[in-house]
Design a protein around this motif. Structure first.
Motif, PDB file in Angstrom:
ATOM      1  N   ALA A  40       0.855  -1.190   0.000  1.00  0.00           N
ATOM      2  CA  ALA A  40       0.000   0.000   0.000  1.00  0.00           C
ATOM      3  C   ALA A  40       0.876   1.219   0.000  1.00  0.00           C
ATOM      4  O   ALA A  40       1.858   1.299   0.704  1.00  0.00           O
ATOM      5  N   ARG A  41       0.469   2.094  -0.815  1.00  0.00           N
ATOM      6  CA  ARG A  41       1.251   3.319  -0.909  1.00  0.00           C
ATOM      7  C   ARG A  41       0.744   4.324   0.093  1.00  0.00           C
ATOM      8  O   ARG A  41      -0.444   4.433   0.347  1.00  0.00           O
ATOM      9  N   LYS A  42       1.649   5.029   0.608  1.00  0.00           N
ATOM     10  CA  LYS A  42       1.289   6.109   1.501  1.00  0.00           C
ATOM     11  C   LYS A  42       0.844   7.268   0.639  1.00  0.00           C
ATOM     12  O   LYS A  42       1.451   7.535  -0.382  1.00  0.00           O
ATOM     13  N   PRO A  43      -0.268   7.945   1.139  1.00  0.00           N
ATOM     14  CA  PRO A  43      -0.693   9.086   0.342  1.00  0.00           C
ATOM     15  C   PRO A  43       0.396  10.137   0.346  1.00  0.00           C
ATOM     16  O   PRO A  43       1.095  10.351   1.322  1.00  0.00           O
ATOM     17  N   GLY A  44       0.450  10.817  -0.723  1.00  0.00           N
ATOM     18  CA  GLY A  44       1.458  11.863  -0.859  1.00  0.00           C
ATOM     19  C   GLY A  44       1.044  13.121  -0.119  1.00  0.00           C
ATOM     20  O   GLY A  44      -0.058  13.280   0.405  1.00  0.00           O
ATOM     21  N   LEU A  45       1.980  14.013  -0.062  1.00  0.00           N
ATOM     22  CA  LEU A  45       1.775  15.278   0.639  1.00  0.00           C
ATOM     23  C   LEU A  45       0.639  16.061   0.001  1.00  0.00           C
ATOM     24  O   LEU A  45      -0.207  16.649   0.691  1.00  0.00           O
ATOM     25  N   ALA A  46       0.563  16.066  -1.281  1.00  0.00           N
ATOM     26  CA  ALA A  46      -0.490  16.810  -1.978  1.00  0.00           C
ATOM     27  C   ALA A  46      -1.852  16.216  -1.654  1.00  0.00           C
ATOM     28  O   ALA A  46      -2.827  16.939  -1.407  1.00  0.00           O
ATOM     29  N   THR A  47      -1.956  14.892  -1.610  1.00  0.00           N
ATOM     30  CA  THR A  47      -3.226  14.240  -1.307  1.00  0.00           C
ATOM     31  C   THR A  47      -3.618  14.538   0.136  1.00  0.00           C
ATOM     32  O   THR A  47      -4.779  14.845   0.430  1.00  0.00           O
ATOM     33  N   THR A  48      -2.664  14.477   1.036  1.00  0.00           N
ATOM     34  CA  THR A  48      -2.946  14.758   2.434  1.00  0.00           C
ATOM     35  C   THR A  48      -3.394  16.195   2.600  1.00  0.00           C
ATOM     36  O   THR A  48      -4.364  16.490   3.319  1.00  0.00           O
ATOM     37  N   LEU A  49      -2.688  17.087   1.931  1.00  0.00           N
ATOM     38  CA  LEU A  49      -3.076  18.502   2.024  1.00  0.00           C
ATOM     39  C   LEU A  49      -4.455  18.727   1.413  1.00  0.00           C
ATOM     40  O   LEU A  49      -5.257  19.502   1.936  1.00  0.00           O
ATOM     41  N   THR A  50      -4.749  18.064   0.332  1.00  0.00           N
ATOM     42  CA  THR A  50      -6.053  18.211  -0.320  1.00  0.00           C
ATOM     43  C   THR A  50      -7.153  17.693   0.604  1.00  0.00           C
ATOM     44  O   THR A  50      -8.199  18.334   0.777  1.00  0.00           O
ATOM     45  N   ARG A  51      -6.899  16.540   1.184  1.00  0.00           N
ATOM     46  CA  ARG A  51      -7.897  15.979   2.100  1.00  0.00           C
ATOM     47  C   ARG A  51      -8.079  16.886   3.322  1.00  0.00           C
ATOM     48  O   ARG A  51      -9.195  17.108   3.797  1.00  0.00           O
ATOM     49  N   LEU A  52      -6.972  17.382   3.856  1.00  0.00           N
ATOM     50  CA  LEU A  52      -7.031  18.276   5.008  1.00  0.00           C
ATOM     51  C   LEU A  52      -7.782  19.560   4.666  1.00  0.00           C
ATOM     52  O   LEU A  52      -8.607  20.046   5.440  1.00  0.00           O
ATOM     53  N   LEU A  53      -7.514  20.091   3.466  1.00  0.00           N
ATOM     54  CA  LEU A  53      -8.196  21.307   3.025  1.00  0.00           C
ATOM     55  C   LEU A  53      -9.689  21.028   2.839  1.00  0.00           C
ATOM     56  O   LEU A  53     -10.537  21.847   3.221  1.00  0.00           O
ATOM     57  N   ALA A  54     -10.037  19.874   2.275  1.00  0.00           N
ATOM     58  CA  ALA A  54     -11.443  19.509   2.083  1.00  0.00           C
ATOM     59  C   ALA A  54     -12.129  19.364   3.433  1.00  0.00           C
ATOM     60  O   ALA A  54     -13.265  19.819   3.640  1.00  0.00           O
ATOM     61  N   LEU A  55     -11.421  18.737   4.365  1.00  0.00           N
ATOM     62  CA  LEU A  55     -11.971  18.581   5.708  1.00  0.00           C
ATOM     63  C   LEU A  55     -12.152  19.938   6.383  1.00  0.00           C
ATOM     64  O   LEU A  55     -13.168  20.191   7.042  1.00  0.00           O
ATOM     65  N   LEU A  56     -11.188  20.815   6.228  1.00  0.00           N
ATOM     66  CA  LEU A  56     -11.256  22.151   6.805  1.00  0.00           C
ATOM     67  C   LEU A  56     -12.395  22.955   6.190  1.00  0.00           C
ATOM     68  O   LEU A  56     -13.164  23.607   6.906  1.00  0.00           O
ATOM     69  N   ILE A  57     -12.539  22.867   4.880  1.00  0.00           N
ATOM     70  CA  ILE A  57     -13.630  23.583   4.204  1.00  0.00           C
ATOM     71  C   ILE A  57     -14.980  23.017   4.650  1.00  0.00           C
ATOM     72  O   ILE A  57     -15.921  23.764   4.937  1.00  0.00           O
ATOM     73  N   THR A  58     -15.081  21.700   4.755  1.00  0.00           N
ATOM     74  CA  THR A  58     -16.324  21.073   5.206  1.00  0.00           C
ATOM     75  C   THR A  58     -16.642  21.528   6.635  1.00  0.00           C
ATOM     76  O   THR A  58     -17.785  21.881   6.955  1.00  0.00           O
ATOM     77  N   GLY A  59     -15.668  21.528   7.504  1.00  0.00           N
ATOM     78  CA  GLY A  59     -15.865  21.980   8.878  1.00  0.00           C
ATOM     79  C   GLY A  59     -16.283  23.442   8.923  1.00  0.00           C
ATOM     80  O   GLY A  59     -17.162  23.836   9.696  1.00  0.00           O
ATOM     81  N   LEU A  60     -15.640  24.248   8.057  1.00  0.00           N
ATOM     82  CA  LEU A  60     -15.980  25.666   7.996  1.00  0.00           C
ATOM     83  C   LEU A  60     -17.419  25.852   7.504  1.00  0.00           C
ATOM     84  O   LEU A  60     -18.161  26.684   8.040  1.00  0.00           O
ATOM     85  N   LEU A  61     -17.810  25.068   6.495  1.00  0.00           N
ATOM     86  CA  LEU A  61     -19.181  25.162   5.985  1.00  0.00           C
ATOM     87  C   LEU A  61     -20.198  24.716   7.047  1.00  0.00           C
ATOM     88  O   LEU A  61     -21.261  25.328   7.202  1.00  0.00           O
ATOM     89  N   VAL A  62     -19.870  23.652   7.772  1.00  0.00           N
ATOM     90  CA  VAL A  62     -20.755  23.199   8.850  1.00  0.00           C
ATOM     91  C   VAL A  62     -20.863  24.277   9.923  1.00  0.00           C
ATOM     92  O   VAL A  62     -21.959  24.578  10.429  1.00  0.00           O
ATOM     93  N   ALA A  63     -19.737  24.898  10.283  1.00  0.00           N
ATOM     94  CA  ALA A  63     -19.756  25.955  11.298  1.00  0.00           C
ATOM     95  C   ALA A  63     -20.560  27.147  10.815  1.00  0.00           C
ATOM     96  O   ALA A  63     -21.367  27.724  11.565  1.00  0.00           O
ATOM     97  N   LEU A  64     -20.359  27.541   9.543  1.00  0.00           N
ATOM     98  CA  LEU A  64     -21.134  28.654   8.994  1.00  0.00           C
ATOM     99  C   LEU A  64     -22.625  28.305   8.945  1.00  0.00           C
ATOM    100  O   LEU A  64     -23.480  29.139   9.247  1.00  0.00           O
ATOM    101  N   GLY A  65     -22.931  27.083   8.570  1.00  0.00           N
ATOM    102  CA  GLY A  65     -24.330  26.643   8.555  1.00  0.00           C
ATOM    103  C   GLY A  65     -24.933  26.685   9.955  1.00  0.00           C
ATOM    104  O   GLY A  65     -26.062  27.112  10.147  1.00  0.00           O
ATOM    105  N   ALA A  66     -24.153  26.232  10.941  1.00  0.00           N
ATOM    106  CA  ALA A  66     -24.631  26.266  12.325  1.00  0.00           C
ATOM    107  C   ALA A  66     -24.844  27.702  12.780  1.00  0.00           C
ATOM    108  O   ALA A  66     -25.837  28.012  13.459  1.00  0.00           O
TER     109      ALA A  66
END
Length: 164
Positions: free
Chosen positions: A5-31
């Motif tokens: 199994a390959r470890k995700p690369g830095l770009a994938t991790t950053l993309t996932r982290l950014l997506a998670l951050l944006i999702t959290g931000l959208l949930v917070a704004l929605g709340a």
């Protein structure tokens, strides 16, 4: 065997982290939006309830004022009616006394006075509640069928109470 199994690369991790951050931000704004809407709803609901209460208070106050006006009108009307009835009854009492005195012109004054007392004492009206009473010029009660214990006693004018 399967490839390691390959470890995700830095770009994938950053993309996932950014997506998670944006999702959290959208949930917070929605709340925040839902919370703000909830607070607006609560304020509008409280204001509406207060307007309803104020309207009900005004309606009740109007009804109370109208009831008071009606009572005052009926009270004034009753006062006028009672005053007119008392004036008529007083005139009748005087006419009864005058008629007795006119018919007994030759009789002794004490006899005529006694006959007037008896005649006035026997008259009733208003379902038996109304009656004549008389006070002589010296302030002594001479006729009072409702309170015979007062007849012959001085009547103090201070005891007269304004009923209206």
């Amino acid at each position: 065997m399967s490839p390691p199994a390959r470890k995700p690369g830095l770009a994938t991790t950053l993309t996932r982290l950014l997506a998670l951050l944006i999702t959290g931000l959208l949930v917070a704004l929605g709340a925040l939006f839902v919370g703000a809407e909830w607070l607006d709803y609560r304020r509008e609901s409280a204001a509406l309830q207060q307007r309803i209460l104020d309207t009900q208070k005004e309606t009740i106050q109007t009804q109370i004022d109208q009831a008071i006006q009606l009572i005052e009108f009926e009270h004034d009307d009753e006062r006028q009616s009672t005053t007119a009835a008392l004036e008529r009854r007083t005139a009748e009492g005087i006419a009864i006394a005058q008629s007795i005195f006119d018919q007994r012109i030759a009789a002794p004054p004490a006899s005529a006075k006694q006959e007037v007392r008896e005649a006035l004492s026997s008259v009733r009206w208003n379902h038996g509640r109304g009656h004549y009473f008389a006070i002589n010029q010296s302030g002594v009660m001479v006729v009072n069928p409702a309170r015979p214990d007062l007849v012959g006693k001085p009547y103090c004018v201070d005891r007269v109470v304004e009923v209206w």
